[in-house]
Scaffold this active site. Structure first.
Site, mmCIF file in Angstrom:
data_model
loop_
_atom_site.group_PDB
_atom_site.id
_atom_site.type_symbol
_atom_site.label_atom_id
_atom_site.label_comp_id
_atom_site.label_asym_id
_atom_site.label_seq_id
_atom_site.Cartn_x
_atom_site.Cartn_y
_atom_site.Cartn_z
ATOM 1 N N SER A 51 0.063 8.082 -7.621
ATOM 2 C CA SER A 51 -0.079 8.800 -6.361
ATOM 3 C C SER A 51 -1.145 8.140 -5.492
ATOM 4 O O SER A 51 -0.948 7.918 -4.301
ATOM 5 C CB SER A 51 -0.452 10.263 -6.638
ATOM 6 O OG SER A 51 -0.778 10.912 -5.440
ATOM 7 N N TRP A 71 0.083 4.808 -4.289
ATOM 8 C CA TRP A 71 1.154 5.016 -3.304
ATOM 9 C C TRP A 71 0.565 5.216 -1.912
ATOM 10 O O TRP A 71 1.119 4.772 -0.913
ATOM 11 C CB TRP A 71 1.981 6.233 -3.720
ATOM 12 C CG TRP A 71 3.070 6.598 -2.743
ATOM 13 C CD1 TRP A 71 4.329 6.090 -2.697
ATOM 14 C CD2 TRP A 71 2.986 7.566 -1.680
ATOM 15 N NE1 TRP A 71 5.040 6.676 -1.677
ATOM 16 C CE2 TRP A 71 4.233 7.586 -1.034
ATOM 17 C CE3 TRP A 71 1.988 8.416 -1.218
ATOM 18 C CZ2 TRP A 71 4.513 8.418 0.037
ATOM 19 C CZ3 TRP A 71 2.253 9.242 -0.145
ATOM 20 C CH2 TRP A 71 3.510 9.242 0.472
ATOM 21 N N HIS A 72 -0.610 5.880 -1.873
ATOM 22 C CA HIS A 72 -1.206 6.167 -0.570
ATOM 23 C C HIS A 72 -1.747 4.922 0.109
ATOM 24 O O HIS A 72 -1.870 4.895 1.342
ATOM 25 C CB HIS A 72 -2.321 7.206 -0.706
ATOM 26 C CG HIS A 72 -1.810 8.608 -0.783
ATOM 27 N ND1 HIS A 72 -1.408 9.183 -1.965
ATOM 28 C CD2 HIS A 72 -1.612 9.537 0.173
ATOM 29 C CE1 HIS A 72 -0.993 10.414 -1.721
ATOM 30 N NE2 HIS A 72 -1.090 10.655 -0.434
ATOM 31 N N GLY A 73 -2.092 3.901 -0.648
ATOM 32 C CA GLY A 73 -2.588 2.696 0.017
ATOM 33 C C GLY A 73 -2.990 1.615 -0.964
ATOM 34 O O GLY A 73 -3.356 1.893 -2.108
ATOM 35 N N PHE A 92 1.093 5.251 4.991
ATOM 36 C CA PHE A 92 1.123 5.395 3.541
ATOM 37 C C PHE A 92 2.507 5.093 2.999
ATOM 38 O O PHE A 92 3.458 5.047 3.728
ATOM 39 C CB PHE A 92 0.671 6.793 3.143
ATOM 40 C CG PHE A 92 -0.764 7.034 3.477
ATOM 41 C CD1 PHE A 92 -1.744 6.197 2.966
ATOM 42 C CD2 PHE A 92 -1.143 8.027 4.332
ATOM 43 C CE1 PHE A 92 -3.070 6.389 3.275
ATOM 44 C CE2 PHE A 92 -2.466 8.238 4.664
ATOM 45 C CZ PHE A 92 -3.426 7.415 4.137
#
Lengths: 483, 356
Positions: free
Chosen positions: A317, A320-322, A483
């Protein structure tokens, strides 16, 4: 194009909705879908024309795999190919440079960076299609036409920042004959939800965003009180920005008679971090649960394995955001917190609720300092100064970021700007309003169930829309686009 | 269902009424002068060069313009009107690049105005950038002829509050159009003010070649500047190099760019002197003025008195550069820059220095 733009609200949206229902009214159902697809692609290409090629290749590639799976050929191989292909494209655009930079820091061999432009929303439509390919392999996605699939992926309300919609909750609605006719109930509710989401973004998140930007630029010289307000302001900005976008997406979906899933359920009211993640970005949590946590064994293989699975899910997670260590640490912190709560569940539940709530909010507030900071070192320094830099005062420049034109004139009329506390009045007011909306109100999802089309609500909706429209001149971008 | 239709009708009705009201007010008052000249009774606030210059260029009544950077904002247009018997408008841009000048002159030309005079300050430092670069991003929708994209102007909180409501509530905020943008300085003019803020640059590792900027300047002249002059053969161009303070030269002295800068001036002078309708003035080497820091608010911006003196000089021909004397002026400039006793600037002012 962005939801908060004149062209979207004054031209694109009315034309798209009108066109869709006109085709449906003439019983040209496939043309209606084609219209929706074409307008969604225009919406996406408006950001950058090269995006069009990427999404078209992605849609065609995935549908080809689905088609071959439907024919019953080497289904597992095709599924693996689909998952790796989607993740490979995501890796190329989002993570390649990050890996190269880190490898190069160790080996010093001067590997060139790609510096490639990352298509907006690629993380969202990649996960959406990974889920689809896996479900197709399991035989849970049958009989979809190419047009249905293409509309499912490209449907503009959810394309660039979610919610991550699954095929089984969207395509059946697209095929449903009872949803082909425009419905005043849905249009009214959709307008209301879209406008409230837009207001969250324009009238709250963007204002807090100005203060946050200033705070994170000047954190090295600020003292604890200023840093605390900066970090709190970011939690406000992040929630109202992202949930505002999700609300807009839901509202837009309703205009077409589509029910898109809820993405936020008052997360800051959560009393544990596990509860928080059931309320924050719910469709991402659902995806990671369904396609990572459960396939890895979930909680079925003992306590240790469960904890490992939780950490894995949050690491993914975060990443995935950056493509930055800051996101990885943010994910890891949340994963560890979930594991700890799981291990001390019973004593944790005995702690008074207000204390648990405060601890949860404080933990998230601290963890998102990593999420927002440019580097891990910057986040560490921010947190260190937060606890050691002395109480101090709130910098006037920080407070001035809340002095929006409309309210500033109101203060001037009542001569309140001359008071010593004058520059801080609007900042205090904004924080109080945000706190009330976050903790003292039902959320939009709950309000949707009891929406009544009264004259007052129509006046409020129109007023808010006009207020947002005249505020577009101020530059703003959605946090979750990248993102 | 019926109630929802009613809701939608009320909602759409209010939104449309609000939009029409908002657009009507903005178009009628037109604080950025996009559609018409100023209304006679409205107390217009003019303080936004990027947004208001194009409209002023298109719709105001004038026959002469002031162009240039913040070196030109202190001028009162009345001085020029009196000295040159004309009707002048100020279209300055702080830090103007050649492309900014070219952009605003496109607006002037597109409006059909016939220009009698152009009063134009040239900053050599801004003439070596990219030929398509503007100092700041411009709101392009205010510069093009597409009325549809003006929506960002019609429905704009800043326009409504700061340029329509504020002047109505506080008519004293009205701008005197002769003094447009003349809001410099905030701290007054004196050597004390200059010394408070001055920071000298670091010494570079290598000195700059004398021809380091010439190619860029030539490109800018060809693309953005000379076409403006050539397009107006019947217009008199009064072009001047401003009298920056001696600290401007000290910066170049310390960064070893004096020769490169003199080369820039030489190229610029030669290019401008090629036109018969250009009257070129050089104040950059006016020792009496530039060495007296009481005339300045920082190392380059001078007072209104100096601006008035420049106007007089252009009227009388004082400090005019000609084909015959430009080499002499350059030599004087170079001597001054190389031989000035810079240490004398700081005598008695050591306490005010960041770093000499």
């Amino acid at each position: 194009m962005s939801f908060n733009s004149y062209i979207f609200i004054l031209f694109f949206l009315p034309v798209t909705v009108l066109g869709y229902f006109v085709w449906n009214h003439w019983q040209k159902y496939e043309l209606a879908k084609g219209w929706l697809l074409a307008m969604s692609l225009w919406f996406y290409a408006y950001f950058h024309i090269s995006y069009l090629l990427i999404i078209l290749c992605s849609i065609c590639g995935n549908y080809l795999l689905y088609y071959l799976m439907e024919k019953g050929r080497k289904r597992k191989l095709l599924m693996i190919l689909g998952v790796l292909g989607n993740l490979g494209i995501l890796f190329y655009f989002k993570y390649f440079d990050f890996f190269v930079e880190n490898i190069d820091q160790v080996l010093h061999i001067g590997i060139p960076l790609l510096n490639v432009l990352m298509p907006l929303g690629i993380s969202f439509f990649t996960f959406q299609q990974v889920g689809f390919v896996v479900d197709a392999y399991k035989g849970e996605a049958k009989g979809y036409s190419f047009l249905d699939y293409a509309v499912f992926v490209s449907f503009f309300p959810q394309l660039v920042a979610g919610p991550i919609v699954t095929h089984e909750e969207f395509i059946p609605q697209l095929q449903d004959q009872t949803k082909k006719k425009s419905n005043a109930d849905n249009v009214a509710l959709g307008c209301m939800v879209f406008i409230l989401g837009l207001s969250k973004k324009i009238l709250i998140a963007d204002i807090f965003g100005l203060a946050v930007d200033w705070g994170y630029e000047n954190y090295a010289s600020m003292q604890s009180l200023g840093l605390l307000l900066t970090s709190l302001a970011y939690t406000v900005q992040l929630y109202f920005d992202f949930s505002g976008y999700s609300d807009m997406a839901r509202g837009l979906g309703l205009l077409f008679n589509f029910d898109l899933p809820m993405n936020f359920n008052s997360p800051y009211k959560a009393c544990s971090i596990t509860d928080f993640w059931k309320r924050w970005h719910m469709t991402l949590t659902r995806f990671l649960t369904r396609y990572v946590y459960i396939p890895c064994g979930g909680s079925r293989k003992g306590s240790f394995r469960t904890c490992c699975n939780l950490i894995l899910v949050f690491l993914i997670s975060g990443f995935w955001h950056g493509a930055n260590w800051t996101y990885i640490i943010w994910g890891l912190l949340n994963g560890v917190a979930c594991v700890v709560i799981r291990l001390v569940q019973k004593p944790h539940d005995r702690i008074p609720k207000p204390v648990r709530w405060l601890a949860t909010y404080a933990f998230f507030d601290l963890s998102v300092i990593y999420f927002r900071s440019e580097s891990v070192a910057a986040a560490n320094l921010f947190i260190k100064r937060l606890f050691t830099a002395g109480w101090g005062q709130v910098p006037v420049t920080f407070a001035e970021k809340f002095q929006t034109g409309e309210f500033w004139y109101a203060l001037k009329i009542f001569h309140l700007t001359n008071l010593a506390i004058g520059p801080y009045l609007l900042m205090i007011a904004y924080f109080l309003v945000a706190a009330f909306l976050l903790f003292g109100c039902r959320n939009l999802g709950e309000r949707m169930k009891t929406f009544r089309p009264t004259v007052i609500s129509a006046v409020v909706a129109a007023g808010l829309l006009l207020w947002c429209l005249i505020s577009f001149s101020e530059v703003s971008t959605f946090l979750y686009f990248n993102f | 269902m019926k109630q929802n239709w009613k809701w939608l009708k009320i909602f759409i009705g209010i939104v449309l009424a609000g939009l029409i009201a908002c657009i009507s007010v903005v178009v009628y008052i037109d604080p950025f002068f996009q559609y018409h000249a100023p209304l006679s009774g409205f107390p217009y606030v003019v303080d936004n060069q990027l947004s208001q210059n194009p409209g002023m260029a298109r719709n105001m009544d004038y026959d002469s313009v002031i162009l240039g950077s913040s070196m030109t904002i202190n001028f009162n247009t009345g001085w020029f009107n009196q000295a040159f018997d004309c009707n002048t408008i100020k279209l300055s841009y702080n830090g103007a690049y050649p492309k900014d000048i070219s952009n605003i002159m496109e607006q002037v030309d597109g409006s059909g105005h016939t220009l009698k005079n152009v009063f134009w300050g040239i900053d050599e430092a801004s003439y070596s950038g990219g030929i398509n670069e503007t100092k700041y991003p411009i709101p392009e929708y205010l510069y093009d002829t597409n009325p549809l994209n003006d929506v960002g102007y019609w429905i704009n909180k800043d326009v409504l509050l700061d340029y329509i409501l504020k002047p109505l509530v506080d008519p004293a905020s009205k701008t005197d159009l002769a003094e447009v943008y003349a809001n410099w300085p905030y701290f007054g003019y004196s050597k004390w003010v200059v010394m408070q803020t001055y920071q000298s640059p670091d010494k570079p590792e290598e000195s700059m070649d004398f021809d380091a900027y010439l190619e860029d300047i030539t490109e800018n002249m060809d693309a953005n500047i000379c076409p403006v002059i050539e397009k107006h053969p019947d217009t008199e161009f009064y072009i001047f190099f401003p009298p920056y303070s001696i600290l401007y030269w000290y910066n170049y002295y310390k960064t070893e760019q004096i020769s490169a800068t003199i080369s820039k001036y030489e190229l610029l002078m030669e290019r401008f002197l090629a036109y018969d309708n250009v009257h070129l003035f050089c104040f950059t080497d006016q020792e009496d003025i530039i060495t007296n820091l009481e005339n300045y608010t920082d190392y380059e911006h001078y007072s209104r008195d100096i601006s008035l003196w420049i106007t007089d000089a252009m009227e009388t021909g004082n400090c005019e550069v000609t084909k015959e004397n430009y080499k002499e002026i350059l030599q004087h400039m170079e001597n001054l820059a190389f031989t000035y006793d810079y240490d004398s600037i700081w005598e008695g002012w050591e306490d005010y220095l960041y770093e000499k």
